[in-house]
Scaffold this active site. Structure first.
Site, PDB file in Angstrom:
ATOM      1  N   ASP A   1       0.397   3.998   1.534  1.00 44.32           N
ATOM      2  CA  ASP A   1       0.488   4.405   3.077  1.00 44.32           C
ATOM      3  C   ASP A   1       1.773   4.526   3.531  1.00 44.32           C
ATOM      4  O   ASP A   1       2.767   3.770   3.413  1.00 44.32           O
ATOM      5  CB  ASP A   1      -0.496   3.370   3.979  1.00 44.32           C
ATOM      6  CG  ASP A   1      -0.638   4.335   5.298  1.00 44.32           C
ATOM      7  OD1 ASP A   1       0.138   4.576   6.116  1.00 44.32           O
ATOM      8  OD2 ASP A   1      -1.988   4.238   5.654  1.00 44.32           O
TER       9      ASP A   1
ATOM     10  N   CYS B   1      -6.349   0.012   6.895  1.00 42.78           N
ATOM     11  CA  CYS B   1      -5.932   0.629   5.627  1.00 42.78           C
ATOM     12  C   CYS B   1      -7.207   1.523   5.246  1.00 42.78           C
ATOM     13  O   CYS B   1      -8.505   1.307   5.129  1.00 42.78           O
ATOM     14  CB  CYS B   1      -5.793  -0.482   4.484  1.00 42.78           C
ATOM     15  SG  CYS B   1      -5.524   0.206   2.932  1.00 42.78           S
TER      16      CYS B   1
ATOM     17  N   HIS C   1      -2.093  -3.817   5.013  1.00 46.50           N
ATOM     18  CA  HIS C   1      -2.027  -3.487   6.487  1.00 46.50           C
ATOM     19  C   HIS C   1      -3.297  -3.232   7.086  1.00 46.50           C
ATOM     20  O   HIS C   1      -4.233  -2.747   6.429  1.00 46.50           O
ATOM     21  CB  HIS C   1      -1.165  -2.134   6.670  1.00 46.50           C
ATOM     22  CG  HIS C   1      -1.580  -1.023   6.014  1.00 46.50           C
ATOM     23  ND1 HIS C   1      -2.221  -0.058   6.574  1.00 46.50           N
ATOM     24  CD2 HIS C   1      -1.806  -0.530   4.623  1.00 46.50           C
ATOM     25  CE1 HIS C   1      -2.864   0.912   5.899  1.00 46.50           C
ATOM     26  NE2 HIS C   1      -2.430   0.736   4.636  1.00 46.50           N
TER      27      HIS C   1
ATOM     28  N   CYS D   1       0.734  -1.199   0.074  1.00 43.37           N
ATOM     29  CA  CYS D   1      -0.162   0.058   0.070  1.00 43.37           C
ATOM     30  C   CYS D   1       1.063   1.366   0.085  1.00 43.37           C
ATOM     31  O   CYS D   1       2.165   1.219   0.583  1.00 43.37           O
ATOM     32  CB  CYS D   1      -0.951   0.010   1.285  1.00 43.37           C
ATOM     33  SG  CYS D   1      -1.964   1.411   1.318  1.00 43.37           S
TER      34      CYS D   1
ATOM     35  N   ARG E   1       3.115   4.777   6.152  1.00 42.98           N
ATOM     36  CA  ARG E   1       3.584   4.170   7.513  1.00 42.98           C
ATOM     37  C   ARG E   1       3.999   2.855   7.148  1.00 42.98           C
ATOM     38  O   ARG E   1       4.303   1.993   8.228  1.00 42.98           O
ATOM     39  CB  ARG E   1       2.399   4.202   8.609  1.00 42.98           C
ATOM     40  CG  ARG E   1       1.937   5.432   8.945  1.00 42.98           C
ATOM     41  CD  ARG E   1       0.563   5.515   9.646  1.00 42.98           C
ATOM     42  NE  ARG E   1      -0.506   5.168   8.700  1.00 42.98           N
ATOM     43  CZ  ARG E   1      -1.703   4.740   9.136  1.00 42.98           C
ATOM     44  NH1 ARG E   1      -2.270   5.250  10.375  1.00 42.98           N
ATOM     45  NH2 ARG E   1      -2.568   4.588   8.235  1.00 42.98           N
TER      46      ARG E   1
HETATM   47 ZN   LIG Z   1      -3.490   1.273   3.187  1.00 40.18          ZN
END
Ligand SMILES: [Zn+2]
Length: 210
Positions: A44, A101, A98, A42, A46
């Site tokens: 993302d 999400c 994750h 992803c 993090r």
């Molecule tokens: Zn995500």
């Protein structure tokens, strides 16, 4: 100092530190790339693939998009997959989602995110529809969303298996091994949730005469 200028400054410090440790570090890296892993994760911020797996530059080939989707008309994903599997000859392809999400949560709502995001998230709505009974049986919203993250990873691994790129490599070289993992934002731990060994038989419709 602007925030982005700090990135450039940190970069200089990082490069200097690498050379101090190993004077040939960049010379060696720039000459050769032989990663064993392709990571589809992803976007993302993090979930940085190399940091959470402790891998170094040169060890992991990375593609990231919103909610780590494998869509069979996504030229970007397919080009990365083809290069990694056919040319770099990676041994493992990892789809890593994750918990928590945002893309997964958004797809489970009826909110209109306007054309482009709606188009992208539609693929996750299909995952929900395929697993409707299991998901509806989970009363807790967070647990239901967490399970959807796992099921999404499983579906994306299956989408990989349906590509001619993977089918070809499985037939000719018995690789790569496909893995579905989920990373926990709360504890930093990756949980394997699904896997397909090279050569696993799927619906014969996708097993092309290659
Ligand atoms: Zn995500």
């Amino acid at each position: 100092m602007q925030t982005y200028e700090k990135l450039l400054l940190e970069n200089k410090a990082w490069a200097a530190e690498k050379v101090a440790d190993d004077p040939d570090y960049f010379k060696r890296l720039s000459a050769l790339q032989t990663p064993e892993f392709l990571w589809i994760g992803c976007s993302d911020s993090r979930v940085p693939a190399d940091k959470i797996t402790g891998t170094q530059p040169g060890e992991i080939f990375v593609h990231r998009n919103v909610a780590n989707l494998v869509i069979n008309t996504d030229v970007n994903l397919l080009a990365v997959l083809d290069y990694a599997v056919t040319h770099l000859k990676v041994k493992h392809v990892i789809v890593c989602g994750h918990y928590g999400c945002g893309g997964i949560k958004a797809a489970a709502t009826k909110t209109d995110y306007k054309p482009v995001l709606n188009m992208w998230l539609r693929n996750i709505k299909d995952v929900i529809r395929h697993h409707r009974d299991e998901l509806d049986a989970i009363p807790d919203e967070t647990r239901r969303s967490d399970r959807l993250v796992e099921l999404n990873v499983q579906e994306q691994v299956m989408n990989l298996a349906k590509t001619t790129i993977i089918q070809k490599a499985w037939k000719a070289e018995q690789r790569p091994h496909l893995h579905g993992w989920v990373y926990g934002l709360a504890d930093g731990i990756i949980k394997p949730v699904f896997e397909m060994e090279a050569g696993t038989h799927i619906d014969p419709l996708y097993e092309y005469d290659l």
